[in-house]
Design a protein around this motif. Structure first.
Motif, PDB file in Angstrom:
ATOM      1  N   THR A  32      22.440  23.355  49.199  1.00  0.00           N
ATOM      2  CA  THR A  32      21.842  23.085  47.910  1.00  0.00           C
ATOM      3  C   THR A  32      20.364  23.427  47.835  1.00  0.00           C
ATOM      4  O   THR A  32      19.756  23.102  46.912  1.00  0.00           O
ATOM      5  N   GLY A 102      26.233  13.836  49.686  1.00  0.00           N
ATOM      6  CA  GLY A 102      26.719  14.778  48.914  1.00  0.00           C
ATOM      7  C   GLY A 102      26.538  14.783  47.465  1.00  0.00           C
ATOM      8  O   GLY A 102      26.623  15.736  46.632  1.00  0.00           O
ATOM      9  N   GLU A 103      25.833  13.870  46.789  1.00  0.00           N
ATOM     10  CA  GLU A 103      25.462  14.037  45.409  1.00  0.00           C
ATOM     11  C   GLU A 103      24.108  14.882  45.112  1.00  0.00           C
ATOM     12  O   GLU A 103      23.511  14.540  45.890  1.00  0.00           O
ATOM     13  N   ARG A 144      31.348  21.907  44.818  1.00  0.00           N
ATOM     14  CA  ARG A 144      32.564  21.446  44.978  1.00  0.00           C
ATOM     15  C   ARG A 144      32.971  22.178  46.384  1.00  0.00           C
ATOM     16  O   ARG A 144      33.257  21.669  47.612  1.00  0.00           O
ATOM     17  N   ALA A 145      32.645  23.296  46.618  1.00  0.00           N
ATOM     18  CA  ALA A 145      33.139  24.147  47.896  1.00  0.00           C
ATOM     19  C   ALA A 145      32.276  23.744  49.004  1.00  0.00           C
ATOM     20  O   ALA A 145      32.710  24.055  50.035  1.00  0.00           O
ATOM     21  N   ILE A 146      31.194  23.286  48.871  1.00  0.00           N
ATOM     22  CA  ILE A 146      30.364  22.835  50.116  1.00  0.00           C
ATOM     23  C   ILE A 146      30.328  21.433  49.978  1.00  0.00           C
ATOM     24  O   ILE A 146      29.346  20.894  50.456  1.00  0.00           O
ATOM     25  N   ALA A 147      31.288  20.827  49.454  1.00  0.00           N
ATOM     26  CA  ALA A 147      31.499  19.296  49.577  1.00  0.00           C
ATOM     27  C   ALA A 147      30.294  18.374  48.911  1.00  0.00           C
ATOM     28  O   ALA A 147      30.137  17.490  49.407  1.00  0.00           O
ATOM     29  N   HIS A 148      29.817  18.949  47.702  1.00  0.00           N
ATOM     30  CA  HIS A 148      28.928  18.302  47.039  1.00  0.00           C
ATOM     31  C   HIS A 148      29.322  18.025  45.745  1.00  0.00           C
ATOM     32  O   HIS A 148      30.227  18.604  45.049  1.00  0.00           O
ATOM     33  N   THR A 149      28.922  17.053  45.031  1.00  0.00           N
ATOM     34  CA  THR A 149      29.204  16.410  43.723  1.00  0.00           C
ATOM     35  C   THR A 149      28.148  16.409  42.670  1.00  0.00           C
ATOM     36  O   THR A 149      26.988  15.935  43.274  1.00  0.00           O
TER      37      THR A 149
END
Length: 302
Positions: A32, A102-103, A144-149
């Motif tokens: 990100t 992850g946020e 979401r594909a990289i485990a982030h919200t």
């Protein structure tokens, strides 16, 4: 009514629009944060455009940059540049980590220099973060594909700009939020939208509609990789309504424009300003000054 409103507002707002050429596909390859190469290119473009703006005898009142256009590590330097320019800067910054793993937040930063429009504003440069409420579907999918919200910010900001009027700021997909647009109606002279949007044509149509329904200047500052930055105002004559438009992909550009303030405010409050014997603006939309309670009725036809 003319004396009440025209004396407290400037005739126009001087706006600098910066459209950087950041390539989204190359900028966020592994996470990100911008890749080093794209970050360096973004900084080089921003510095170059600000240097061009500094050649102006009177600097822009406000400078806007697109969504996700500014590397997060460049905040201190951008604050310093805003102070040197004596311009308010509204810039979309790279994703900011949230409070939990992850946020991430997608935010614009509004920077107010210590001195603005020839008067002291404070002892130091001040900032305000303007968060995005709704992630675009593609943005949400990629995160979401990289485990982030995506972390939502439900705030709707109104900024009192004194002589240059009241304005709102939105980040990209929030521009399609009807409730938000309704909240701004009758309260602002300007709406600034910082975007990273592939479908510039659709946003142009929305901008033209919102300029009429919310009855204000609407400015979209889009990523130059997709193009489509523009500014529209609800003028009566069609040839005056598009104040600025820049089309074409993969283009970095900057432009200074002027937006109506005092005359628009007069019309918003029921007056009818004239220019060369012609009414300046379109008629106010229904419900702008007063509204009637509407009743929903349900009926079958079969």
């Amino acid at each position: 009514m003319t004396e009440i409103y025209s004396t407290r507002l400037a005739a126009s707002l001087k706006l600098g629009i910066v459209q950087t050429s950041l390539d989204p596909a190359a900028a966020w390859v592994t996470g990100t944060k911008m890749s080093p190469g794209e970050e360096e290119r973004a900084i080089t473009e921003i510095r170059g455009f600000f240097a061009a703006f500094r050649q102006e005898k009177i600097p822009p009142d406000i400078i806007v940059l697109p969504e996700l256009a500014v590397p997060s590590g460049f905040e201190t330097q951008l604050r310093r540049m805003a102070g040197q320019m004596q311009s308010v800067v509204i810039a979309g910054f790279d994703y900011r980590d949230g409070g939990s793993p992850g946020e991430v937040h997608n935010e614009a930063l509004l920077i107010v220099p210590k001195r603005w429009r020839d008067r002291a504003m404070g002892a130091k440069v001040t900032t305000r973060r303007i968060g995005k409420t709704y992630a675009a579907p593609e943005e949400d999918k990629k995160l979401r594909a990289i485990a982030h919200t995506f972390q939502r910010d439900p705030s709707v900001w109104l900024f009192d700009g004194g002589e240059i009027g009241t304005f709102g700021v939105m980040v990209c997909y929030d521009f399609l939020d009807l409730e938000r647009i309704a909240m701004y109606r009758g309260k602002v002279q300007h709406l600034f939208i910082l975007a990273l949007n592939k479908d510039a044509t659709s946003f142009r149509h929305v901008a033209e509609a919102v300029a009429r329904m919310a009855f204000c200047n609407v400015i979209i500052c889009n990523c130059g990789h997709f193009g489509g930055s523009l500014a529209v105002s609800p003028y009566r004559l069609s040839e005056r309504r598009t104040i600025y438009q820049h089309a074409g992909p993969s283009l970095a550009t900057a432009q200074i424009i002027e937006l109506p303030v005092a005359s628009l405010d007069l019309h918003q409050h029921g007056a009818d300003p004239m220019k060369d014997g012609v009414k300046e603006f379109k008629s106010l939309p229904p419900g702008y000054i007063f509204s009637t309670v509407l009743i929903e009725r349900l009926a079958g036809i079969v």
